[in-house]
Design an enzyme around this catalytic site. Sequence first.
Site, PDB file in Angstrom:
ATOM      1  N   TYR A  22       0.792  -1.231   0.000  1.00 52.33           N
ATOM      2  CA  TYR A  22       0.000   0.000   0.000  1.00 52.33           C
ATOM      3  C   TYR A  22       0.827   1.285   0.000  1.00 52.33           C
ATOM      4  CZ  TYR A  22      -3.633  -3.358   1.050  1.00 52.33           C
ATOM      5  OH  TYR A  22      -4.476  -4.426   0.984  1.00 52.33           O
ATOM      6  N   ASN A  73     -13.233   2.881  -2.548  1.00 49.20           N
ATOM      7  CA  ASN A  73     -12.346   1.774  -2.233  1.00 49.20           C
ATOM      8  C   ASN A  73     -12.963   1.113  -1.015  1.00 49.20           C
ATOM      9  OD1 ASN A  73     -10.376  -0.018  -1.413  1.00 49.20           O
ATOM     10  ND2 ASN A  73      -8.687   1.354  -1.886  1.00 49.20           N
ATOM     11  N   HIS A  79     -15.069  -7.696  -1.595  1.00 56.94           N
ATOM     12  CA  HIS A  79     -15.194  -9.109  -1.924  1.00 56.94           C
ATOM     13  C   HIS A  79     -16.349  -9.801  -1.213  1.00 56.94           C
ATOM     14  CE1 HIS A  79     -11.199  -7.925  -3.105  1.00 56.94           C
ATOM     15  NE2 HIS A  79     -10.916  -7.670  -1.845  1.00 56.94           N
ATOM     16  N   ASP A  86     -25.584  -3.375  -3.486  1.00 53.38           N
ATOM     17  CA  ASP A  86     -26.985  -2.956  -3.634  1.00 53.38           C
ATOM     18  C   ASP A  86     -27.123  -1.444  -3.490  1.00 53.38           C
ATOM     19  OD1 ASP A  86     -27.818  -5.562  -4.048  1.00 53.38           O
ATOM     20  OD2 ASP A  86     -28.608  -5.831  -2.007  1.00 53.38           O
ATOM     21  N   HIS A  99      -8.719   0.426  -6.327  1.00 53.10           N
ATOM     22  CA  HIS A  99      -7.872  -0.384  -5.439  1.00 53.10           C
ATOM     23  C   HIS A  99      -6.430   0.033  -5.633  1.00 53.10           C
ATOM     24  CE1 HIS A  99     -11.144  -2.881  -4.178  1.00 53.10           C
ATOM     25  NE2 HIS A  99     -11.520  -2.941  -5.442  1.00 53.10           N
ATOM     26  N   ILE A 100      -5.729   0.163  -4.530  1.00 51.25           N
ATOM     27  CA  ILE A 100      -4.323   0.548  -4.564  1.00 51.25           C
ATOM     28  C   ILE A 100      -3.490  -0.571  -5.157  1.00 51.25           C
ATOM     29  CG2 ILE A 100      -2.353   1.150  -3.096  1.00 51.25           C
ATOM     30  CD1 ILE A 100      -4.516   2.398  -1.157  1.00 51.25           C
ATOM     31  N   SER A 101      -3.749  -1.786  -4.711  1.00 51.98           N
ATOM     32  CA  SER A 101      -3.033  -2.950  -5.240  1.00 51.98           C
ATOM     33  C   SER A 101      -3.829  -3.550  -6.400  1.00 51.98           C
ATOM     34  CB  SER A 101      -2.836  -3.997  -4.141  1.00 51.98           C
ATOM     35  OG  SER A 101      -4.081  -4.566  -3.760  1.00 51.98           O
ATOM     36  N   ARG A 110      -9.475 -12.305  -3.068  1.00 48.27           N
ATOM     37  CA  ARG A 110      -9.471 -10.878  -3.390  1.00 48.27           C
ATOM     38  C   ARG A 110      -9.727 -10.617  -4.877  1.00 48.27           C
ATOM     39  NH1 ARG A 110      -7.454  -7.900   0.988  1.00 48.27           N
ATOM     40  NH2 ARG A 110      -5.992  -9.041   2.307  1.00 48.27           N
TER      41      ARG A 110
END
Length: 142
Positions: A22, A73, A79, A86, A99-101, A110
């Site tokens: 991160y 994020n 997940h 919804d 997402h950072i990664s 993931r």
Amino acid sequence: MKILIINGPNLNLIGKREPSIYGSTDFETWFAALRRTYAARNVELTYRQSNIEGELIDCIQAADGRYDGVILNAGGYTHTSVAIADAIRAVGVPIVEVHISNIFARENYRQQSLTGAACRGAVTGFGLDSYRLAIESFLLPR
């Protein structure tokens, strides 16, 4: 243009948590610089973070009609949260997942995004620049 950035659980620890994944810059410092950069382009950025699923849902619902876009994020809820997915589907404000990664290069659990399937698009794997790329997506002509 008004854009809301919503970060989910454990993202308040960016800069401390697993810096190899991160990064070592805390989000607040990075966000302040991002905010200054986009202010010159008439983009107003607001930031919220919560570790609580229901509060994330409340933020998404409250953004409808108040913001031109949302960057989400959802952290680990990405997940697992049908409820957040919804909420995304229930509002009219466009939402881009970030997402950072690169979630597709990580553990199997993931690699599926329940929330991303409800979003306009997704940016994943570019570190904190994933947020900047998501902002740019809102500035593209439609």
